[in-house]
Design a protein around this motif. Structure first.
Motif, PDB file in Angstrom:
ATOM      1  N   ARG A  16      40.774  43.333  43.365  1.00 19.77           N
ATOM      2  CA  ARG A  16      40.920  44.716  42.892  1.00 19.77           C
ATOM      3  C   ARG A  16      39.607  45.500  43.077  1.00 19.77           C
ATOM      4  N   ARG A  17      38.479  44.838  42.806  1.00 18.82           N
ATOM      5  CA  ARG A  17      37.186  45.509  43.012  1.00 18.82           C
ATOM      6  C   ARG A  17      36.949  45.767  44.500  1.00 18.82           C
ATOM      7  N   THR A  18      37.376  44.817  45.338  1.00 21.37           N
ATOM      8  CA  THR A  18      37.260  44.991  46.788  1.00 21.37           C
ATOM      9  C   THR A  18      38.061  46.205  47.233  1.00 21.37           C
ATOM     10  N   ALA A  19      39.231  46.387  46.652  1.00 24.38           N
ATOM     11  CA  ALA A  19      40.082  47.536  46.995  1.00 24.38           C
ATOM     12  C   ALA A  19      39.364  48.854  46.710  1.00 24.38           C
ATOM     13  N   ARG A  20      38.447  48.845  45.734  1.00 19.76           N
ATOM     14  CA  ARG A  20      37.673  50.058  45.410  1.00 19.76           C
ATOM     15  C   ARG A  20      36.407  50.167  46.259  1.00 19.76           C
ATOM     16  N   GLY A  21      36.258  49.260  47.231  1.00 17.11           N
ATOM     17  CA  GLY A  21      35.115  49.332  48.142  1.00 17.11           C
ATOM     18  C   GLY A  21      33.895  48.558  47.681  1.00 17.11           C
ATOM     19  N   ASP A  22      34.042  47.682  46.711  1.00 17.61           N
ATOM     20  CA  ASP A  22      32.920  46.902  46.176  1.00 17.61           C
ATOM     21  C   ASP A  22      32.598  45.743  47.131  1.00 17.61           C
ATOM     22  N   ARG A  23      31.543  45.925  47.904  1.00 16.12           N
ATOM     23  CA  ARG A  23      31.157  44.939  48.916  1.00 16.12           C
ATOM     24  C   ARG A  23      30.727  43.612  48.289  1.00 16.12           C
ATOM     25  N   ALA A  24      30.042  43.670  47.156  1.00 14.46           N
ATOM     26  CA  ALA A  24      29.604  42.441  46.483  1.00 14.46           C
ATOM     27  C   ALA A  24      30.811  41.625  46.018  1.00 14.46           C
ATOM     28  N   ALA A  25      31.844  42.297  45.543  1.00 18.25           N
ATOM     29  CA  ALA A  25      33.065  41.604  45.120  1.00 18.25           C
ATOM     30  C   ALA A  25      33.735  40.944  46.323  1.00 18.25           C
ATOM     31  N   PHE A  26      33.757  41.642  47.455  1.00 18.62           N
ATOM     32  CA  PHE A  26      34.337  41.076  48.674  1.00 18.62           C
ATOM     33  C   PHE A  26      33.563  39.838  49.110  1.00 18.62           C
ATOM     34  N   GLU A  27      32.235  39.929  49.071  1.00 19.95           N
ATOM     35  CA  GLU A  27      31.403  38.781  49.457  1.00 19.95           C
ATOM     36  C   GLU A  27      31.640  37.593  48.535  1.00 19.95           C
ATOM     37  N   GLU A  28      31.807  37.842  47.246  1.00 20.51           N
ATOM     38  CA  GLU A  28      32.099  36.771  46.293  1.00 20.51           C
ATOM     39  C   GLU A  28      33.488  36.187  46.549  1.00 20.51           C
ATOM     40  N   LEU A  29      34.461  37.035  46.826  1.00 22.57           N
ATOM     41  CA  LEU A  29      35.807  36.569  47.154  1.00 22.57           C
ATOM     42  C   LEU A  29      35.753  35.681  48.396  1.00 22.57           C
ATOM     43  N   TYR A  30      35.004  36.115  49.398  1.00 23.89           N
ATOM     44  CA  TYR A  30      34.848  35.318  50.620  1.00 23.89           C
ATOM     45  C   TYR A  30      34.187  33.977  50.303  1.00 23.89           C
ATOM     46  N   ARG A  31      33.133  34.013  49.524  1.00 25.67           N
ATOM     47  CA  ARG A  31      32.411  32.778  49.183  1.00 25.67           C
ATOM     48  C   ARG A  31      33.329  31.782  48.475  1.00 25.67           C
ATOM     49  N   ARG A  32      34.183  32.281  47.608  1.00 28.18           N
ATOM     50  CA  ARG A  32      35.081  31.404  46.844  1.00 28.18           C
ATOM     51  C   ARG A  32      36.264  30.887  47.655  1.00 28.18           C
ATOM     52  N   THR A  33      36.786  31.707  48.536  1.00 25.07           N
ATOM     53  CA  THR A  33      38.036  31.340  49.206  1.00 25.07           C
ATOM     54  C   THR A  33      37.879  30.818  50.629  1.00 25.07           C
ATOM     55  N   SER A  34      36.800  31.144  51.314  1.00 26.39           N
ATOM     56  CA  SER A  34      36.697  30.767  52.727  1.00 26.39           C
ATOM     57  C   SER A  34      36.642  29.251  52.970  1.00 26.39           C
ATOM     58  N   PRO A  35      35.965  28.445  52.142  1.00 24.98           N
ATOM     59  CA  PRO A  35      35.999  27.001  52.416  1.00 24.98           C
ATOM     60  C   PRO A  35      37.420  26.438  52.309  1.00 24.98           C
ATOM     61  N   TRP A  36      38.133  26.855  51.275  1.00 25.02           N
ATOM     62  CA  TRP A  36      39.508  26.402  51.079  1.00 25.02           C
ATOM     63  C   TRP A  36      40.389  26.861  52.233  1.00 25.02           C
ATOM     64  N   LEU A  37      40.229  28.112  52.633  1.00 20.90           N
ATOM     65  CA  LEU A  37      41.042  28.668  53.706  1.00 20.90           C
ATOM     66  C   LEU A  37      40.784  27.941  55.021  1.00 20.90           C
ATOM     67  N   ALA A  38      39.534  27.674  55.324  1.00 17.70           N
ATOM     68  CA  ALA A  38      39.203  26.975  56.573  1.00 17.70           C
ATOM     69  C   ALA A  38      39.849  25.585  56.611  1.00 17.70           C
ATOM     70  N   ILE A  39      39.820  24.879  55.494  1.00 17.44           N
ATOM     71  CA  ILE A  39      40.447  23.553  55.431  1.00 17.44           C
ATOM     72  C   ILE A  39      41.940  23.666  55.685  1.00 17.44           C
ATOM     73  N   ARG A  40      42.587  24.613  55.028  1.00 18.36           N
ATOM     74  CA  ARG A  40      44.039  24.783  55.196  1.00 18.36           C
ATOM     75  C   ARG A  40      44.393  25.157  56.631  1.00 18.36           C
ATOM     76  N   LEU A  41      43.598  26.031  57.237  1.00 21.69           N
ATOM     77  CA  LEU A  41      43.874  26.421  58.619  1.00 21.69           C
ATOM     78  C   LEU A  41      43.675  25.239  59.572  1.00 21.69           C
ATOM     79  N   ARG A  42      42.659  24.423  59.314  1.00 21.78           N
ATOM     80  CA  ARG A  42      42.432  23.257  60.174  1.00 21.78           C
ATOM     81  C   ARG A  42      43.564  22.236  60.058  1.00 21.78           C
ATOM     82  N   ARG A  43      44.269  22.255  58.943  1.00 23.58           N
ATOM     83  CA  ARG A  43      45.449  21.394  58.821  1.00 23.58           C
ATOM     84  C   ARG A  43      46.565  21.858  59.744  1.00 23.58           C
TER      85      ARG A  43
END
Length: 184
Positions: A16-43
């Motif tokens: 929701r913060r990312t939707a308002r243009g909050d870059r720090a929130a987007f970076e935190e969302l990326y930090r939290r979700t990208s490792p999990w996402l990469a694993i799932r995609l590699r499956r």
């Protein structure tokens, strides 16, 4: 009395913060979700270049469309929403690859490498279980993969595969019955 630090925002709040243009929130969302996402995609894909492209396209789409998360079916999670975007991007990547591939005449073998999850299953699952999994109809196997390997709920699987929840439940039940029969 100790003062508790404020609770970290969850993924939905970050979105929701990312939707308002909050870059720090987007970076935190990326930090939290990208490792999990990469694993799932590699499956789903053993090609690291495609996985990297899909990751980039997914997070670009998340940045641009974060405001549309509010319109997701009630009960959907932010992580499920990101995963749905990623899977769609992966399918698009496969379609682009298939469209541009010109196999030499006379080649009738499958051009795609086995998914990383299939390779892992082949190495860790006994012959009878592996054979039973491979014998499932593709529509049953994809529901089983989403729910068991990816750990998605019925609702998230329905969103991911673009199916009604009742169809997901039916296919999951049929897959369990088919596996039981194949293993008996």
């Amino acid at each position: 009395m100790k003062h508790k630090p404020p609770r970290e925002p969850d993924e939905e709040r970050l979105l929701r913060r990312t939707a308002r243009g909050d870059r720090a929130a987007f970076e935190e969302l990326y930090r939290r979700t990208s490792p999990w996402l990469a694993i799932r995609l590699r499956r789903r894909c053993s090609d690291d270049q495609i996985v990297a492209e899909v990751m980039q396209e997914t997070y670009l789409a998340v940045w641009r469309a974060a405001g549309s998360f509010a319109g997701v079916v009630a009960g959907g999670s932010a992580v499920g929403w990101v995963w749905t975007i990623a899977v769609r991007r992966l399918i698009d990547a496969y379609r682009r690859r298939a469209h541009h591939a010109n196999p030499p005449p006379g080649v009738h073998e499958s051009l795609s490498a086995p998914a990383a999850e299939e390779e892992a299953l082949a190495g860790t699952v006994g012959d009878s279980v592996g054979d039973a999994l491979r014998s499932l109809a593709p529509e049953l196997r994809e529901v089983l993969q989403a729910m068991v390997l990816d750990g998605l709920s019925v609702r998230e699987t329905a969103i991911l595969l673009g199916l009604p929840e009742g169809t997901v439940k039916t296919r999951a039940r049929r897959a369990r019955i088919a596996m039981r029969e194949a293993l008996s």
